[in-house]
Enzyme design. Structure first.
Site, PDB file in Angstrom:
ATOM      1  N   LYS A  45       7.296  -1.686   4.221  1.00  0.00           N
ATOM      2  CA  LYS A  45       6.950  -0.640   3.256  1.00  0.00           C
ATOM      3  C   LYS A  45       8.143  -0.028   2.728  1.00  0.00           C
ATOM      4  O   LYS A  45       8.829   0.626   3.822  1.00  0.00           O
ATOM      5  CB  LYS A  45       6.034   0.437   3.647  1.00  0.00           C
ATOM      6  CG  LYS A  45       5.589   1.220   2.517  1.00  0.00           C
ATOM      7  CD  LYS A  45       4.540   2.199   2.892  1.00  0.00           C
ATOM      8  CE  LYS A  45       4.174   3.376   2.018  1.00  0.00           C
ATOM      9  NZ  LYS A  45       3.366   4.116   2.466  1.00  0.00           N
ATOM     10  N   ASP A 138      -7.248   9.906   1.864  1.00  0.00           N
ATOM     11  CA  ASP A 138      -7.056   9.126   0.791  1.00  0.00           C
ATOM     12  C   ASP A 138      -7.606   7.719   1.089  1.00  0.00           C
ATOM     13  O   ASP A 138      -7.160   6.547   1.134  1.00  0.00           O
ATOM     14  CB  ASP A 138      -5.167   8.662   0.803  1.00  0.00           C
ATOM     15  CG  ASP A 138      -5.168   8.001  -0.456  1.00  0.00           C
ATOM     16  OD1 ASP A 138      -5.893   7.899  -1.347  1.00  0.00           O
ATOM     17  OD2 ASP A 138      -3.972   7.458  -0.662  1.00  0.00           O
TER      18      ASP A 138
END
Length: 1311
Positions: A45, A138
């Site tokens: 990432k 989330d």
């Protein structure tokens, strides 16, 4: 070293050890690559802008969460790498899709067991996280990866995770909120604080101090408390889990396909909308459905913990597994039965083949022996006959063997008791011979050809059925549609057997006689025997399930009066097609023998309905199937019409004739259109044509420019502000965003559709007039230049495209047709925007007092000025553009309606469009006037901080005055809002500013001077907006400067303390003990306040007394009730009183009350009257001061009311707005007023509901017939809404640190 990473080199990864491959995903903070780290497949990432503090904060949280979590359902964390190109997080690579893409790409809905397994895996993961006091915040389907190899889920993306949850001992350094608020620093275990924070995520009591958490997550999965900016706890993850469960149930995307939540109902969900989106068949487990709704409860206390959720899901999983095991066992049993049946049939076939071979041998031997023996005497005639019959049977058998068809064997054995003997009757169809009383061969006769062919079809269908009946499609159809199965009775009734025996005996006798006849009679005999064979009936039973059908056969419309029924069943005959196999659904008729509640005994003739066939439905014979063939009487005229229609030649002739007529009509219209634009000698027609084209070109170019400006507002201002709100760095809250930008996104969508229509019809000859038949080259050149002016490309070639006349009613062929068909939507959206415009301008100027927002607006404006130097790029100027758009349409279409010929194809559309646009313009003007009426209270509603969400908007309520007060005893700053029926006492609270909030030395002398100057200007009755414009312009010049250190945060909210109902015993008077002081006597408390000057104190006392007098006049019998709610009180202009004349106000009374209360004439008066009134007022002020010291001192409310009532009373005047308005806004309003005065028609001022873009604020102004607030006499008349000024900088010594943090100051009026 990056914060959150350990000092050891265990988690550090070298950049050279990473091998990057393709991109597998993108997010808000960067891209995700598929890569390789030391031979291991990993996911990398990338966070490119790592220098941003927001990115650092969320990256630090993700690293901190992943570093310590070890769970089989959470992605494994390898480490982090910092490089010049960015910061990289290396995690485990999961071979599979995320849950969102899986649900979208799966061809068939997944089984419920797999869906429950996914939900159970997520629940177990969050049970572990909450036990460690970690909030994810989330949870959504995109953050759940499906590991196909291990058949499990993986949770990822911990960017919004909160380590230690909201209960921390101070070690969590990632908090970005203000932790010093006294309302939030309360020990949860000590009993102080909210109930929301008493327990941790695992349900145990919390021992650490409370920390306020930020607003983050995905809006479609966020609970209402986060969207409403309230306190929240661990239950936010439970709400997101409930949304995830509904996504598993509906297989649709929440927030897009369903549950598009808005603040109309407090961001709550709609259960009916969920039920509509569940796909059919709705076989969702009820417990799973109830669990999803319970997790999505609006109140956080009603949501279960994950420990309870895991228990419920495990019980659901166990039930589903048992159900699937039962289904598998049933399938295995069915397969075994089918295999046994196939084996039995194979054995029977082998036996039949052996018997056939033996019979062939015997027949051959008997034929040879019979041929060798001569016929000597008559005694051998019977044997010869028998031999001949047997030879015939052998011949038939040989033909059967040659055709490779094998008959079925069905044996039924019954005993028939008689008076003398007992006989056994068996009926067999072996070797195609019908045997009766098998002990004797007397009645052995061969079957006819028709019977043989019928038996072959039955046998072949049964064999094919047995070979293909094990398919999954057949089983699914059987289990999904059948209501019962048909069972044939083994023991037939006595009457049936006797009937069958007699029929078969007659058949045998007839066959013996017919064999001696000719071949013509043989065919007739076969037909009779076959018809008689069909009369053989069989009995069967159909039983219903008592649990599924408690009412029995009554649910199918069958009762005792029913004799015959239709039976719809699934035939075992398989129809073999070219590509696939399809089961046949057949229907037959049956006669009822015996009827019970849940069973029915019937007789049938259909041979395809065998034992074990699935019954799909049963209906009455005549009631539900009336389409049985019946004789229909046909008239001669109908027969003649049918003959004419069925004649293909005449029908084709009619079609050709119609097509010729349609073609002639189209060509005629085209020629008329050409003739209207032919060049004539007169210059008038040529000038009108050029002007017509020029107007349309101007309309399209202005539309393109307007759409570009709307895109600038959305892309340059709205979207960045919304993105900062989502990443927890908000410049404005969601109410302020919706208030400023209103429904500008909806307007952009309307004009986007209009541009699509322009691009589609731009090539049409009716639009550009570029015809192939036009021989004038000069006209073609003019048309080509016109298109070049519109679209800026001379290389575009427009061809002659004809318009489809068939679809002309449904297809939009011009701009005018688009406006006519969509005028209701345009009127609605522009009316909403006009109603919110003044209110939007107030909120915008108030928000610019915050330096963060002011610098943001100035930065965007400077960037746009560099790109577009010739345009107005200020946000206030751009927001005022939609107000004048309809007026521009009106001018263009008014001219088009004048110059367009009557014979033009678009004349009717242009005329109707002009009429509709004029009505829309008048409607928007009325909404704009109402926005001036209600904008002040709407603005106050946004600035207030109150516990409930009750709005200040109420019929008959208007704004009067506002001001700053200082309490004498405690030196606290208060701010009062005086409305027509209530008085709001508030406390100012400074808004948050990231860079300028630490400036404690706030200079408020300038603001106080502005307040003094504005007060003096009020007495002199000058334009109050000029002083505010000057102060805001100075503030703008300061904000746009390079020295940002001098900026001061002047934006304040107002926390509501008390609501005083003016119907009660309240009053305000001058305090004689101190100058500039007033006494506010409430129902329960007396306040001693200090104002900036003596004149403002007198103005407050006069306005307050007039307001209370007016309320007493409208409600002479009504004493005030102890209702302190915002909606309480109904007094005011147009209020509901007993006297019908209470709403009317005499002009003389207005002048008298102005003179008595030392107040000037309203702004509509002339300058001469103003000067005269000022001189009069100066004299009355001295007299009133003496009267206040002598006469009215110590007098109560009733005496002061009588003194004022003798001179007449009126409502306090509505004052002009002190809110700064940009020059562009002022000019736009002036243009609207001028256009409105020119096109002034009778328009009903019907208010509309203010529906703004999400996030949005809704206001519904009331427009009753009996209680209508009076509108201003002029369209552009403004009301006074002063921007609250900064309180004085008198400081009071505070005893503790927490009390110092409570010190708040307020400002309002500087932009």
């Amino acid at each position: 070293m990056v914060g959150g990473l350990p000092n050891s080199s265990l988690w550090n990864i070298e950049y050279d050890d990473l091998v990057f491959k393709d991109i597998i995903g993108k997010g808000n903070f960067g891209c995700v690559y598929r890569g390789n780290y030391l031979g291991v497949e990993v996911a990398i990432k990338q966070i490119p802008s790592f220098d941003d503090p927001d990115y650092c904060k969320y990256t630090e949280r993700e690293v901190k969460a992943l570093r310590y979590i070890r769970h089989p359902f959470v992605v494994h964390f390898f480490g982090a790498c910092k490089h010049e190109s960015g910061f990289y997080l290396i995690t485990e690579f999961i071979e599979g899709l995320d849950l969102r893409r899986y649900l979208k790409s799966v061809p068939k809905p997944p089984k419920w067991l797999s869906r429950v397994n996914i939900a159970l895996g997520v629940a177990k993961t969050f049970l572990f996280l909450h036990s460690k006091n970690l909030l994810h915040r989330d949870l959504k389907s995109k953050n759940i990866l499906l590991d196909i190899s291990r058949n499990q889920i993986k949770l990822c993306d911990f960017g919004f995770a909160r380590v230690g949850s909201q209960y921390s001992n101070g070690s969590d350094s990632s908090s970005s909120e203000d932790e010093s608020d006294s309302e939030c620093v309360n020990g949860a275990a000590g009993g102080g604080g909210d109930d929301v924070y008493k327990n941790n995520g695992n349900g145990k009591p919390a021992n650490y101090r409370l920390r306020r958490m930020s607003i983050c997550g995905t809006p479609s999965f966020m609970p209402p408390e986060i969207l409403l900016q309230q306190k929240y706890d661990w239950s936010v993850d439970v709400f997101s889990f409930g949304i995830l469960c509904t996504e598993l149930i509906t297989l649709k995307r929440p927030g897009k396909d369903y549950w598009v939540r808005s603040q109309n109902n407090g961001f709550d969900i709609n259960i009916e909308e969920l039920n509509v989106n569940i796909p059919s068949p709705n076989d969702c487990p009820i417990q799973f459905y109830d669990l999803a709704l319970k997790c999505c409860s609006y109140k956080h206390t009603n949501r279960p913990m994950f420990s309870t959720i895991v228990t419920i899901l495990e019980s659901i999983k166990l039930q589903l597994e048992l159900f699937e095991n039962q289904q598998q066992q049933q399938q295995l049993q069915q397969q075994q039965q089918l295999q046994q049946q196939q084996q039995q049939q194979q054995q029977q076939q082998q036996q039949q083949q052996q018997q056939l071979q033996l019979q062939q041998q015997q027949s051959s031997e008997s034929s040879s022996s019979s041929s060798s023996q001569p016929l000597v005497n008559n005694n051998n005639n019977n044997s010869n006959c028998n031999n001949n019959n047997f030879n015939n049977s052998s011949n038939n058998n040989n033909s059967i063997a040659n055709n490779d068809s094998i008959s079925n064997v069905s044996t039924t054995t019954t005993s028939i008791p008689t008076t003398t003997t007992t006989t056994t009757t068996t009926t067999t169809t072996t070797n195609n011979i019908t045997a009766i009383n098998g002990t004797s061969n007397k009645y052995l006769q061969p079957l006819s050809k028709h019977q043989q062919q019928q038996q072959r079809n039955q046998n072949s269908s049964i064999i094919d059925n047995n070979s293909l009946i094990g398919s999954s499609n057949t089983e699914s159809m059987i289990t999904s549609f059948s209501i019962s199965t048909f069972k044939e009775r083994k023991k037939q009734s006595l009457n049936k057997l006797i009937r069958a025996n007699t029929i078969n005996i007659l058949i045998g006798q007839q066959q013996q006689q017919q064999q001696q006849q000719q071949q013509q009679q043989q065919q007739q005999q076969d037909n009779q025997s076959s018809s008689q064979n069909q009369l053989i009936e069989r009995e069967g039973v159909i039983k219903l399930d008592t649990t599924k059908y408690p009412n029995g056969w009554k649910e199918f419309g069958i009762d005792n009066s029913t004799n015959k029924i239709w039976i719809i069943y699934q035939s075992n005959i398989i129809k073999i097609g070219s590509n696939n196999n399809n089961n046949l659904i057949e229907m037959t008729c049956g006669t009822i023998i015996k009827l019970k509640k849940h069973s029915i005994t019937l007789s049938i003739v259909d041979s395809n309905l065998i034992s074990g066939a699935n019954i799909i439905n049963v209906k009455s014979y005549l009631k539900d199937y009336p389409y049985v063939n019946k004789p229909i009487k046909v008239n001669q005229q109908q027969q003649q019409q049918q003959q004419i229609i069925t004649n293909n030649y005449e029908l084709n002739l009619i079609i050709k004739l119609q097509s010729r007529i349609r073609g002639w009509l189209v060509r005629r219209r085209y020629k008329i259109f050409l003739s209207n634009w032919k060049l004539n000698n007169s210059n008038t027609s040529q000038s009108n044509k050029n002007q017509w084209i020029r107007l349309f070109n101007q309309l399209i170019s202005s539309e393109l420019e307007y759409k570009k400006q709307l895109d600038q507002v959305i892309k340059s201002y709205l979207l960045p502000i919304q993105s900062k709100f989502r990443i927890n760095k908000p410049l404005l809250n969601y109410k302020e965003i919706g208030s400023i930008f209103s429904n500008i996104e909806s307007l952009s969508e309307i004009h986007n559709e209009l541009l699509k229509i322009v691009n589609q019809i731009s090539k049409s000859p009716f639009f550009i007039m570029n015809f192939e038949n036009e021989k004038d080259d000069r006209s073609n050149q003019n048309n080509t230049s016109a298109t070049t002016d519109i679209f800026g490309d001379s290389s575009i070639q427009f061809t002659n495209i004809s318009i489809n006349t068939k679809d002309s009613s449904n297809q939009i062929n011009s701009i005018t047709q688009f406006i006519v068909k969509n005028i209701s939507q345009i009127k609605n959206q522009y009316g909403i925007y006009a109603f919110n415009f003044k209110y939007s301008t107030n909120i915008y100027n108030w928000c610019r007092l915050n330096p963060d927002f002011s610098i943001f607006c100035d930065t965007i404006r400077s960037q746009l000025n560099q790109q577009f130097p010739d345009q107005e790029n200020d946000l206030a100027s751009l927001l005022s553009l939609p107000i004048n758009k309809i007026q521009k349409y009106l001018l263009v279409f008014e001219k088009l309606a004048q110059i367009t010929p009557i014979t033009h194809s678009e004349y009717k559309d242009i005329k109707s469009a002009f009429t509709l646009i004029r009505e829309t313009s008048n409607y928007i003007q009325s909404q704009l006037e109402m926005s001036f009426e209600h904008s002040h209270i709407m603005s106050i509603d946004i600035m207030l901080q109150k516990k409930d969400n009750q709005s200040l908007m109420q019929s008959g309520r208007w704004f009067i005055r506002q001001g700053q007060f200082t309490e004498l005893s405690s030196n606290k700053q208060y701010y009062l809002f005086l409305l027509s029926d209530i008085c709001l006492i508030t406390k100012p609270i400074k808004s948050k500013s990231s860079k300028y909030n630490n400036n404690n030395n706030i200079n408020t002398n300038n603001n106080n001077n502005n307040l003094t100057s504005s007060a003096t200007q009020t007495n002199s009755n000058k334009d109050l907006s000029t002083s505010i414009n000057q102060s805001t312009s100075n503030a703008n010049s300061d904000n746009s400067g390079n020295n940002n250190n001098n900026l001061i945060n002047s934006k304040y909210y107002y926390r509501l303390k008390t609501i005083i109902n003016l119907k009660e015993e309240v009053s305000m008077r001058i305090n004689p003990d101190i100058s500039n002081g007033v006494l506010f006597i409430g129902p329960n408390k007396t306040y001693k306040w200090l104002l900036p000057n003596d004149e403002e104190a007198k103005d407050w006392v006069n306005d307050f007394e007039r307001t209370t007098i007016l309320i007493y006049r409208n409600n002479p019998n009504g004493g005030g009730s102890n209702n302190n709610s915002i909606g309480g009180g109904g007094g005011g202009r147009g209020g509901s009183g007993n006297n019908s004349n209470n709403g009317s106000i005499d002009l003389t009374e207005i002048n008298q009350i102005h003179h008595i209360n030392n107040q000037a004439i309203p702004l509509s008066s002339s300058n001469n009257n103003i000067t005269n009134n000022n001189s009069i007022n100066n004299n009355i002020i001295m007299n009133n001061n003496n009267n206040n010291n002598k006469d009215t001192e110590g007098k109560g409310f009733i005496k002061r009311f009588r003194l004022s009532f003798s001179a007449g009373t009126s409502t306090p005047e509505r004052k002009t707005s002190l809110v700064n308005m940009s020059p562009s806004t002022t000019s736009s309003l002036n243009n609207i007023d001028s256009n409105y005065n020119n096109n002034n028609n009778n328009v009903t001022n019907t208010p509309i509901k203010s529906v703004t873009s999400s996030p949005s604020i809704h206001y519904t102004p009331v427009n009753d017939n009996n209680q209508q607030p009076q509108l201003p006499s002029q369209p552009n008349e403004e009301f006074q809404f002063t921007v609250p000024t900064t309180p004085s900088d008198k400081k009071k010594k505070r005893g503790s640190f927490s009390s110092k943090l409570k010190r708040l100051s307020i400002t309002f009026s500087k932009d």
